[in-house]
Scaffold this active site. Structure first.
Site, PDB file in Angstrom:
ATOM      1  N   GLY A  89      14.557  -3.733   1.873  1.00 53.47           N
ATOM      2  CA  GLY A  89      14.603  -4.290   3.224  1.00 53.47           C
ATOM      3  C   GLY A  89      15.777  -3.838   4.077  1.00 53.47           C
ATOM      4  O   GLY A  89      16.093  -4.485   5.075  1.00 53.47           O
ATOM      5  N   SER A  90      16.401  -2.720   3.721  1.00 67.14           N
ATOM      6  CA  SER A  90      17.538  -2.289   4.548  1.00 67.14           C
ATOM      7  C   SER A  90      17.067  -1.886   5.948  1.00 67.14           C
ATOM      8  O   SER A  90      17.773  -2.118   6.934  1.00 67.14           O
ATOM      9  CB  SER A  90      18.326  -1.160   3.877  1.00 67.14           C
ATOM     10  OG  SER A  90      17.543  -0.012   3.709  1.00 67.14           O
ATOM     11  N   ASN A  91      15.881  -1.299   6.058  1.00 63.31           N
ATOM     12  CA  ASN A  91      15.363  -0.964   7.402  1.00 63.31           C
ATOM     13  C   ASN A  91      15.120  -2.220   8.223  1.00 63.31           C
ATOM     14  O   ASN A  91      15.399  -2.240   9.427  1.00 63.31           O
ATOM     15  CB  ASN A  91      14.076  -0.144   7.292  1.00 63.31           C
ATOM     16  CG  ASN A  91      14.346   1.326   7.056  1.00 63.31           C
ATOM     17  OD1 ASN A  91      14.746   2.048   7.968  1.00 63.31           O
ATOM     18  ND2 ASN A  91      14.164   1.772   5.818  1.00 63.31           N
TER      19      ASN A  91
ATOM     20  N   LEU B  94      -2.075  -1.773   1.453  1.00 63.44           N
ATOM     21  CA  LEU B  94      -2.797  -1.458   2.692  1.00 63.44           C
ATOM     22  C   LEU B  94      -2.930  -2.698   3.555  1.00 63.44           C
ATOM     23  O   LEU B  94      -3.166  -3.796   3.041  1.00 63.44           O
ATOM     24  CB  LEU B  94      -4.210  -0.974   2.357  1.00 63.44           C
ATOM     25  CG  LEU B  94      -4.447   0.498   2.069  1.00 63.44           C
ATOM     26  CD1 LEU B  94      -5.936   0.731   1.867  1.00 63.44           C
ATOM     27  CD2 LEU B  94      -3.931   1.384   3.193  1.00 63.44           C
ATOM     28  N   ILE B  95      -2.820  -2.500   4.853  1.00 61.68           N
ATOM     29  CA  ILE B  95      -3.056  -3.615   5.784  1.00 61.68           C
ATOM     30  C   ILE B  95      -4.566  -3.728   6.009  1.00 61.68           C
ATOM     31  O   ILE B  95      -5.223  -2.739   6.329  1.00 61.68           O
ATOM     32  CB  ILE B  95      -2.325  -3.338   7.121  1.00 61.68           C
ATOM     33  CG1 ILE B  95      -0.809  -3.331   6.915  1.00 61.68           C
ATOM     34  CG2 ILE B  95      -2.710  -4.350   8.187  1.00 61.68           C
ATOM     35  CD1 ILE B  95      -0.200  -4.668   6.545  1.00 61.68           C
TER      36      ILE B  95
ATOM     37  N   ASN C 164       4.527   2.184  10.867  1.00 58.67           N
ATOM     38  CA  ASN C 164       5.066   2.349   9.521  1.00 58.67           C
ATOM     39  C   ASN C 164       6.093   3.469   9.546  1.00 58.67           C
ATOM     40  O   ASN C 164       6.041   4.346  10.408  1.00 58.67           O
ATOM     41  CB  ASN C 164       3.916   2.712   8.571  1.00 58.67           C
ATOM     42  CG  ASN C 164       4.384   2.915   7.148  1.00 58.67           C
ATOM     43  OD1 ASN C 164       5.227   2.155   6.629  1.00 58.67           O
ATOM     44  ND2 ASN C 164       3.872   3.942   6.491  1.00 58.67           N
TER      45      ASN C 164
ATOM     46  N   HIS D 105       7.524   6.506   7.020  1.00 60.29           N
ATOM     47  CA  HIS D 105       7.275   7.212   5.762  1.00 60.29           C
ATOM     48  C   HIS D 105       8.437   8.176   5.511  1.00 60.29           C
ATOM     49  O   HIS D 105       8.831   8.904   6.428  1.00 60.29           O
ATOM     50  CB  HIS D 105       5.944   7.971   5.840  1.00 60.29           C
ATOM     51  CG  HIS D 105       5.563   8.579   4.536  1.00 60.29           C
ATOM     52  ND1 HIS D 105       5.029   7.835   3.505  1.00 60.29           N
ATOM     53  CD2 HIS D 105       5.682   9.843   4.069  1.00 60.29           C
ATOM     54  CE1 HIS D 105       4.818   8.628   2.469  1.00 60.29           C
ATOM     55  NE2 HIS D 105       5.201   9.851   2.778  1.00 60.29           N
TER      56      HIS D 105
ATOM     57  N   ASP E 217      -0.949   6.314   5.398  1.00 61.30           N
ATOM     58  CA  ASP E 217      -0.183   7.423   5.974  1.00 61.30           C
ATOM     59  C   ASP E 217      -0.969   8.392   6.854  1.00 61.30           C
ATOM     60  O   ASP E 217      -0.623   9.575   6.928  1.00 61.30           O
ATOM     61  CB  ASP E 217       0.481   8.243   4.843  1.00 61.30           C
ATOM     62  CG  ASP E 217       1.399   7.379   3.996  1.00 61.30           C
ATOM     63  OD1 ASP E 217       1.976   6.431   4.544  1.00 61.30           O
ATOM     64  OD2 ASP E 217       1.522   7.660   2.800  1.00 61.30           O
TER      65      ASP E 217
ATOM     66  N   GLU F 185      16.353   7.269   8.920  1.00 63.36           N
ATOM     67  CA  GLU F 185      15.564   6.052   9.196  1.00 63.36           C
ATOM     68  C   GLU F 185      16.382   5.057  10.013  1.00 63.36           C
ATOM     69  O   GLU F 185      15.901   4.510  11.011  1.00 63.36           O
ATOM     70  CB  GLU F 185      15.111   5.412   7.884  1.00 63.36           C
ATOM     71  CG  GLU F 185      14.114   6.274   7.138  1.00 63.36           C
ATOM     72  CD  GLU F 185      13.590   5.642   5.864  1.00 63.36           C
ATOM     73  OE1 GLU F 185      12.470   5.998   5.478  1.00 63.36           O
ATOM     74  OE2 GLU F 185      14.282   4.810   5.252  1.00 63.36           O
TER      75      GLU F 185
HETATM   76  C1  GRF Z   1      12.142   3.709   3.138  1.00 63.37           C
HETATM   77  O1  GRF Z   1      12.600   4.924   2.652  1.00 63.37           O
HETATM   78  C2  GRF Z   1      10.820   3.864   3.841  1.00 63.37           C
HETATM   79  O2  GRF Z   1      10.654   5.094   4.441  1.00 63.37           O
HETATM   80  C3  GRF Z   1       9.841   3.722   2.730  1.00 63.37           C
HETATM   81  O3  GRF Z   1      10.396   2.766   1.873  1.00 63.37           O
HETATM   82  C4  GRF Z   1      11.811   2.751   2.009  1.00 63.37           C
HETATM   83  C5  GRF Z   1      12.216   1.349   2.299  1.00 63.37           C
HETATM   84  O4  GRF Z   1      13.605   1.196   2.226  1.00 63.37           O
HETATM   85  N1  GRF Z   1       8.532   3.451   3.247  1.00 63.37           N
HETATM   86  P1  GRF Z   1      14.236  -0.221   2.550  1.00 63.37           P
HETATM   87  O5  GRF Z   1      13.460  -1.256   1.756  1.00 63.37           O
HETATM   88  O6  GRF Z   1      14.111  -0.435   4.023  1.00 63.37           O
HETATM   89  O7  GRF Z   1      15.668  -0.157   2.117  1.00 63.37           O
END
Ligand code: GRF
Length: 190
Positions: free
Chosen positions: A12-14, A88-89, A103, A105, A146, A175
């Site tokens: 969940g860092s993103n 999948l959603i 999403n 990727h 994707d 990201e």
């Molecule tokens: C990211 O690299 C994203 O591209 C992929 O899963 C990873 C998630 O990283 N789909 P985080 O959980 O946000 O740290």
């Protein structure tokens, strides 16, 4: 204020970077809900720390019952972000959010995408193929893995001595730099 729901299966860092960006650019949108298919996913702990409502669910909830759609409706969700979400959603949700689900990727689609291509599997495949370049793809979500329309791609070099860890670090850097901004821009236009 627009309401964003983030689906994530892992760290969940993103999600947290998007949250920080929205807080730094107030008045446009907020993450109002974090949903995970794993009750022990670290993303849920982050959400609790950030005081973001959060919920975990199982396959039945997502695919066989209206439960998740009801939760999204109740929270007045305008936009959905998948950030490391591995399932999948379902069509029912996609139909309700046309061009409102994105999403990220961790590679340059259409290469290294599809079922099973997630997390370090992607970086391993990129290294095994001796690619000179990798990167990120931010795209709309449709009914397949994707393959939705691409919104943005950014690349980084893959060096001979890169490992899964070093490549994954480069990708995460991209990201964090671009995903929050793209989400913000899209939500601003709603
Ligand atoms: C990211 O690299 C994203 O591209 C992929 O899963 C990873 C998630 O990283 N789909 P985080 O959980 O946000 O740290």
């Amino acid at each position: 204020m627009k309401n964003i729901a983030v689906f994530a299966s892992g760290n969940g860092s993103n999600m947290e970077k998007i949250h920080e960006y929205l807080e730094a650019h107030p008045g446009v949108a907020q993450i109002s809900l974090v949903l995970s298919n794993r009750e022990d996913a670290y993303v849920l702990e982050r959400a609790r720390r950030l005081n973001i409502p959060n919920v975990s669910f199982n396959r039945y909830d997502l695919y066989q019952s209206p439960c998740i759609l009801n939760i999204l409706n109740k929270a007045n969700i305008d936009f959905i972000v998948l950030a490391g979400f591995l399932w999948l959603i379902p069509d029912t949700i996609i139909r309700q959010y046309p061009k409102r689900i994105v999403n990220i990727h961790p590679a340059l689609l259409p290469k290294f995408g599809g079922k099973g291509m997630f997390g370090n599997n992607v970086h391993e495949a990129v290294l095994a193929a001796k690619e000179k370049v990798s990167g990120i793809t931010i795209h709309y979500v449709n009914e397949e893995y994707d393959s939705g329309d691409i919104i943005l791609q950014k690349s980084c070099p893959v060096d001979e001595n890169d490992t899964v860890e070093s490549l994954s670090q480069k990708i995460h850097k991209l990201e964090y730099e671009y995903f929050p901004k793209v989400v913000f821009d899209l939500v601003s236009k709603l």
